[in-house]
Design a protein around this motif. Structure first.
Motif, mmCIF file in Angstrom:
data_model
loop_
_atom_site.group_PDB
_atom_site.id
_atom_site.type_symbol
_atom_site.label_atom_id
_atom_site.label_comp_id
_atom_site.label_asym_id
_atom_site.label_seq_id
_atom_site.Cartn_x
_atom_site.Cartn_y
_atom_site.Cartn_z
ATOM 1 N N PHE A 42 10.660 43.932 70.259
ATOM 2 C CA PHE A 42 11.889 43.869 69.474
ATOM 3 C C PHE A 42 12.177 45.166 68.709
ATOM 4 C CE2 PHE A 42 10.176 39.616 69.934
ATOM 5 C CZ PHE A 42 11.283 38.876 70.341
ATOM 6 N N SER A 43 11.340 46.161 68.855
ATOM 7 C CA SER A 43 11.421 47.343 67.988
ATOM 8 C C SER A 43 12.671 48.176 68.209
ATOM 9 C CB SER A 43 10.179 48.220 68.182
ATOM 10 O OG SER A 43 10.085 48.672 69.532
ATOM 11 N N ALA A 44 13.243 48.155 69.411
ATOM 12 C CA ALA A 44 14.432 48.968 69.697
ATOM 13 C C ALA A 44 15.681 48.123 69.892
ATOM 14 C CB ALA A 44 14.193 49.827 70.951
ATOM 15 N N PRO B 1 10.990 50.610 81.381
ATOM 16 C CA PRO B 1 10.664 49.835 80.179
ATOM 17 C C PRO B 1 11.708 49.954 79.076
ATOM 18 C CG PRO B 1 9.240 51.763 80.359
ATOM 19 C CD PRO B 1 9.990 51.655 81.659
ATOM 20 N N THR B 2 12.504 51.028 79.087
ATOM 21 C CA THR B 2 13.561 51.179 78.085
ATOM 22 C C THR B 2 14.897 50.712 78.637
ATOM 23 O OG1 THR B 2 13.908 53.479 78.771
ATOM 24 C CG2 THR B 2 12.406 53.088 76.932
ATOM 25 N N MET C 122 7.767 47.050 77.415
ATOM 26 C CA MET C 122 9.209 46.822 77.422
ATOM 27 C C MET C 122 9.820 47.105 76.057
ATOM 28 S SD MET C 122 10.120 46.040 80.482
ATOM 29 C CE MET C 122 11.799 45.587 80.121
ATOM 30 N N ARG C 123 10.902 47.912 76.038
ATOM 31 C CA ARG C 123 11.626 48.237 74.811
ATOM 32 C C ARG C 123 13.133 48.199 75.080
ATOM 33 N NH1 ARG C 123 7.056 47.792 73.920
ATOM 34 N NH2 ARG C 123 5.625 49.085 72.681
ATOM 35 N N PRO C 124 13.697 47.035 75.380
ATOM 36 C CA PRO C 124 15.137 46.977 75.678
ATOM 37 C C PRO C 124 15.981 47.225 74.432
ATOM 38 C CG PRO C 124 14.241 44.771 75.496
ATOM 39 C CD PRO C 124 13.064 45.711 75.404
ATOM 40 N N THR C 125 17.212 47.657 74.661
ATOM 41 C CA THR C 125 18.165 47.826 73.567
ATOM 42 C C THR C 125 18.856 46.505 73.244
ATOM 43 O OG1 THR C 125 18.556 50.118 74.209
ATOM 44 C CG2 THR C 125 20.229 49.083 72.817
ATOM 45 N N ARG C 126 19.199 45.767 74.300
ATOM 46 C CA ARG C 126 19.779 44.439 74.131
ATOM 47 C C ARG C 126 18.818 43.418 74.734
ATOM 48 N NH1 ARG C 126 26.327 44.656 75.171
ATOM 49 N NH2 ARG C 126 26.783 46.430 73.807
ATOM 50 N N LEU D 151 13.740 38.640 60.756
ATOM 51 C CA LEU D 151 15.010 39.251 61.166
ATOM 52 C C LEU D 151 15.391 40.465 60.311
ATOM 53 C CD1 LEU D 151 17.144 36.107 62.061
ATOM 54 C CD2 LEU D 151 16.524 37.975 63.615
ATOM 55 N N PRO D 152 15.308 40.386 58.975
ATOM 56 C CA PRO D 152 15.675 41.564 58.182
ATOM 57 C C PRO D 152 14.775 42.766 58.423
ATOM 58 C CG PRO D 152 15.628 39.585 56.819
ATOM 59 C CD PRO D 152 14.988 39.228 58.126
ATOM 60 N N ALA D 153 13.569 42.534 58.962
ATOM 61 C CA ALA D 153 12.625 43.639 59.168
ATOM 62 C C ALA D 153 12.812 44.348 60.502
ATOM 63 C CB ALA D 153 11.188 43.111 59.069
ATOM 64 N N LEU D 154 13.640 43.808 61.393
ATOM 65 C CA LEU D 154 13.844 44.470 62.679
ATOM 66 C C LEU D 154 14.547 45.802 62.451
ATOM 67 C CD1 LEU D 154 14.890 41.532 65.051
ATOM 68 C CD2 LEU D 154 12.645 42.589 64.735
ATOM 69 N N PRO D 155 13.961 46.920 62.875
ATOM 70 C CA PRO D 155 14.447 48.238 62.463
ATOM 71 C C PRO D 155 15.797 48.633 63.033
ATOM 72 C CG PRO D 155 12.696 48.456 64.096
ATOM 73 C CD PRO D 155 12.745 47.008 63.715
ATOM 74 N N ALA D 156 16.167 48.129 64.215
ATOM 75 C CA ALA D 156 17.391 48.596 64.872
ATOM 76 C C ALA D 156 18.480 47.540 64.939
ATOM 77 C CB ALA D 156 17.064 49.081 66.287
ATOM 78 N N LEU D 157 18.197 46.332 64.509
ATOM 79 C CA LEU D 157 19.114 45.213 64.714
ATOM 80 C C LEU D 157 20.431 45.389 63.964
ATOM 81 C CD1 LEU D 157 19.377 42.383 66.028
ATOM 82 C CD2 LEU D 157 18.569 41.428 63.849
ATOM 83 N N THR D 158 21.553 45.312 64.698
ATOM 84 C CA THR D 158 22.886 45.373 64.094
ATOM 85 C C THR D 158 23.763 44.198 64.503
ATOM 86 O OG1 THR D 158 23.717 46.762 65.906
ATOM 87 C CG2 THR D 158 22.889 47.890 63.937
#
Length: 360
Positions: free
Chosen positions: A193-195, A140-141, A169-173, A221-228
């Motif tokens: 979308f959390s990760a 899931p990660t 599911m918690r994908p990085t990309r 979009l601004p609230a997504l914690p990990a988004l870069t």
């Protein structure tokens, strides 16, 4: 005196095969037939990226997992309650029955990128999606997940069952491509979308939407914690980039992506049979993208930002898979491009990333 047969050091031989596998992933099955040690070296490359649109591959993996599950269940039934298990319980540590097979463990530790398609209403859609979600739940990660025709409300059977990605599911990309006007089904507040650090949203709708149509995205979009890093198709970019530039200071790269819908089957067959037609089609697509990107570039002059990059390729998913297999993906080029702008090696107001074809 006879000359000995020349040999390569084992480490060098392995490095050569791994380099060839990265550059020519389609040749991996041929490499695996060379000898046992090559198979040991390269099998992980074969499953590093899983294309779950390949029904034969999905069925083969599913059959192997079912076989392993049956083996484990049979082993557990033979040992539980037997005289041997009671004897070992008194005189030695208990026999540990495996809970997962070697193949399951291999896929969990090897697979890093998965591309799949949310099935529409077609024969055997429910069964196919059950198999895909079972494979997704193995890890899931997962590092990277790419979903074609994504919709949280897709109905795949007359009974009204809705096919969604596994909740764990918690994908990085994450890449989501959704059909036409189904963009409203993307809820960026979901745990999915959390990760996510690298988010790509692809909308194939021809008609551009007004900024109001994307209001829920601009707020989420601004609230997504990990988004870069964010990549969106040009119709979305036109609406949200002015807001995103100021509302998402943590973003290090913002990509506006130009592509077109995959060719209809009858056109694909013509292109495959005619190299001349394929070349003409590619040139037309590149020229069309360049015209549109130039217009967008002129618009960016009123709100310059080195983080913005304009990209176009004929087939997003083909480029995605080649980049995932080689480790030389879109983000590698985008980040290098932005770094060169920050160092002053190229004009900071240069926005179009043109690497030629294939560009990854």
């Amino acid at each position: 005196m006879t000359d000995a047969e020349p040999t390569l050091p084992l480490d060098l031989e392995r490095e050569i095969f791994e380099l060839a596998a990265r550059q020519y992933p389609s040749s991996i099955p041929s490499f695996l037939r060379v000898c046992h040690r090559v198979h040991t070296w390269l099998e992980s490359f074969l499953y590093h990226v899983l294309d779950l649109d390949d029904s034969e591959l999905v069925n083969a993996i599913e059959s192997r997992l079912e076989y392993e599950a049956n083996e484990i269940a049979a082993l557990r039934s033979r040992t539980q309650g037997s005289f041997l298990s009671r004897f070992l319980h008194w005189y030695s540590p208990p026999v540990v029955t495996p809970t997962v097979g070697k193949r399951t463990t291999f896929l969990k530790t090897t697979t890093r990128h998965i591309v799949c398609t949310t099935p529409d209403i077609f024969f055997n859609a429910d069964t196919q999606w059950q198999t895909i979600t079972r494979l997704l739940r193995l890890n899931p990660t997962l590092f990277e997940l790419c979903v074609k025709r994504y919709s949280a409300t897709v109905t795949t059977s007359p009974s009204g069952n809705r096919k969604q990605l596994p909740k764990e599911m918690r994908p990085t990309r994450l890449t989501l491509q959704f059909d036409r006007d189904n963009y409203g089904t993307v809820d960026l507040t979901k745990p999915l979308f959390s990760a996510v650090t690298h988010l790509t949203l692809l909308n194939t709708a021809v008609i551009d939407r007004t900024p109001e149509s994307w209001a829920h995205w601009m707020l989420a979009l601004p609230a997504l914690p990990a988004l870069t890093r964010l990549c969106v198709t040009f119709n979305i970019a036109r609406a949200i980039i002015p807001h995103v530039l100021s509302a998402c200071p943590r973003l290090q790269a913002i990509v506006a992506f130009w592509w077109r819908d995959p060719l209809p089957r009858y056109q694909r067959e013509k292109v495959l049979k005619s190299p001349e037609l394929a070349a003409k089609d590619a040139l037309y697509n590149a020229a069309l993208n360049k015209v549109n990107m130039e217009a967008f570039k002129r618009r960016m002059c009123s709100m310059p930002d080195v983080r913005v990059v304009l990209v176009g390729v004929p087939d997003f998913f083909d480029s995605w898979e080649r980049g995932a297999r080689s480790g030389n993906d879109m983000w590698t080029h985008v980040e290098d491009f932005i770094a060169r702008k920050r160092r002053g090696e190229i004009d900071p107001t240069t926005y179009i990333l043109d690497k030629g074809e294939p560009w990854v």
